[in-house]
Design a protein around this motif. Sequence first.
Motif, PDB file in Angstrom:
ATOM      1  N   GLU A 143      51.974 -31.802   3.837  1.00 16.33           N
ATOM      2  CA  GLU A 143      52.503 -32.147   2.664  1.00 16.33           C
ATOM      3  C   GLU A 143      53.942 -32.214   2.457  1.00 16.33           C
ATOM      4  OE1 GLU A 143      52.976 -28.395  -0.912  1.00 16.33           O
ATOM      5  OE2 GLU A 143      51.543 -28.321   0.595  1.00 16.33           O
ATOM      6  N   ARG A 198      54.228 -36.174   3.471  1.00 15.75           N
ATOM      7  CA  ARG A 198      53.732 -37.074   2.215  1.00 15.75           C
ATOM      8  C   ARG A 198      54.627 -36.974   1.180  1.00 15.75           C
ATOM      9  NH1 ARG A 198      49.550 -36.191  -1.815  1.00 15.75           N
ATOM     10  NH2 ARG A 198      49.583 -34.186  -1.425  1.00 15.75           N
ATOM     11  N   ASP A 242      53.791 -42.986   5.876  1.00 21.64           N
ATOM     12  CA  ASP A 242      52.784 -43.169   6.146  1.00 21.64           C
ATOM     13  C   ASP A 242      52.053 -42.189   7.232  1.00 21.64           C
ATOM     14  OD1 ASP A 242      53.248 -45.513   4.425  1.00 21.64           O
ATOM     15  OD2 ASP A 242      53.978 -46.689   6.120  1.00 21.64           O
ATOM     16  N   TYR A 261      40.862 -36.453   1.337  1.00 19.39           N
ATOM     17  CA  TYR A 261      40.938 -36.689  -0.217  1.00 19.39           C
ATOM     18  C   TYR A 261      42.530 -36.794  -0.631  1.00 19.39           C
ATOM     19  CZ  TYR A 261      42.454 -31.734   0.371  1.00 19.39           C
ATOM     20  OH  TYR A 261      42.854 -30.575   0.983  1.00 19.39           O
ATOM     21  N   GLN A 262      43.331 -36.697   0.399  1.00 19.43           N
ATOM     22  CA  GLN A 262      44.839 -36.500  -0.257  1.00 19.43           C
ATOM     23  C   GLN A 262      45.390 -37.970  -0.233  1.00 19.43           C
ATOM     24  OE1 GLN A 262      47.657 -33.375   1.491  1.00 19.43           O
ATOM     25  NE2 GLN A 262      46.035 -33.528   3.294  1.00 19.43           N
ATOM     26  N   LYS A 263      45.782 -38.157  -1.681  1.00 14.74           N
ATOM     27  CA  LYS A 263      46.506 -39.466  -1.875  1.00 14.74           C
ATOM     28  C   LYS A 263      47.560 -39.804  -0.840  1.00 14.74           C
ATOM     29  CE  LYS A 263      48.613 -41.994  -5.839  1.00 14.74           C
ATOM     30  NZ  LYS A 263      48.937 -41.802  -6.970  1.00 14.74           N
ATOM     31  N   GLY A 264      47.490 -41.064  -0.360  1.00 20.18           N
ATOM     32  CA  GLY A 264      48.783 -41.474   0.339  1.00 20.18           C
ATOM     33  C   GLY A 264      48.499 -41.148   1.910  1.00 20.18           C
ATOM     34  N   THR A 300      45.868 -41.935   5.361  1.00 24.08           N
ATOM     35  CA  THR A 300      44.678 -42.601   5.764  1.00 24.08           C
ATOM     36  C   THR A 300      44.006 -41.576   6.689  1.00 24.08           C
ATOM     37  OG1 THR A 300      46.072 -44.614   5.629  1.00 24.08           O
ATOM     38  CG2 THR A 300      44.078 -44.575   7.318  1.00 24.08           C
ATOM     39  N   TYR A 301      42.789 -41.631   6.751  1.00 20.47           N
ATOM     40  CA  TYR A 301      41.830 -40.573   7.666  1.00 20.47           C
ATOM     41  C   TYR A 301      41.299 -41.433   8.528  1.00 20.47           C
ATOM     42  CZ  TYR A 301      42.928 -36.879   4.439  1.00 20.47           C
ATOM     43  OH  TYR A 301      43.533 -36.097   3.383  1.00 20.47           O
TER      44      TYR A 301
END
Length: 300
Positions: free
Chosen positions: A18, A21, A26, A38-41, A43-44
Motif C-alpha cells: 500500500e 503503490r 512499479d 486485484y490491486q490497481k497498479g 502486476t501479479y
Amino acid sequence: MRIAITGGTGLVGNALTESLRADGHDLYILTRNPENGYQKGVTYVKWLSSRADPASELEAVDVFINLAGESINSGRWSDKRKASILNSRVSATNEVVSIIKHLKQKPKLLINASAIGFYGTSTVDTFTEATEKAGDDFLAQTVEKWEAATFEAREFGVRTVFARFGVILDKKDGALPRIALPYHLFAGGTVGSGDQWLSWIHIKDVVSGLRHVIESTELAGPVNFCAPHAVTMKSFGKTLGSVLNRPHWIPAPSFALQLLLGEMSMLVLEGQKVIPEKLIKSGFSFTFPTLEEALSNIYS
C-alpha cells in the motif's frame, strides 16, 4: 523503482504494498494464484507452481523483498508443523535466489524477512546485530537456516539484508489482537513471570524501516526491526491496560500456557531484549519509539 514482493498478502506485505503503490512504484507480487490479484497498479506474477516462469516477467527489477513463509502462530508446534514452518521459509528463499540467478540483470537489493528469534532467549542479555551466534532453540535454528539460504544471492553481488522482525504491533493482525483480547474482556494480566523481554515494533515503523533500507545503500546483513525501547511483559501488560482503560490484574501462569500451547508457549513465556543498532546508526527515525506512543496510536 521496480520492486518484486513475495508474501505480499501478509501483515507486512499488505502494508508495504500500500505504501509503495501510493508513491507510484512499479510493483510485482509473486503469488501462486495471480488471477486473484486485484490491486490497481500491481502486476501479479505466478510462482511456486508448475509451468511458472517468474524470471521472464521480472527482468530489470531493482529490489526483491521476500516475506513468504508459514506463520509461526499457525498452530501447535508438532514435529510436522515445525518442519512445515522451516521448509516454507527455506524453499521460498531458495526460489527467490533461483529467480535472481536466471535474471540477466540482477537486482540491486534483496531484503529477506527474518526474525529476532535468531538470538535465542534471555532475561539478562542484550542483543544487537553484532551478536553472531544463533540460539539453540527451534526458532533460532530456523532463522539461521532461513538466512543461510540467501548465500548464493550474495555471491551474485546483490546487496542482501536480513530484516529481523520483532513482535509487530497492528490493531487487526499479528500478535497484538490476541494479547489485547483478555484486556477487552476485563481479564488482562501478567503473562508468565512478567520478567521476559518483548522487543516490539509498530507496523508503520516496519514499513518506513524497509523503505529506509532500500534507500540506505550502506546497510547489509542482519538489520533488527524493533523499537529502541524493549519492555518486559509485565510492563507491556500494564501499558496496554492503561491505554485501553482496562485493569491489569488476572495473571496467566506459565504452566497453564505450557499445557495449552506446548513448545509454542516460548513465544510469550520467553523473549529477548534486542536493540536496532544498525537502523539507529544509519539515521532512521522511529515514528513510535516508545510503547505508549505505539499503542496510543493503534487504539486512538
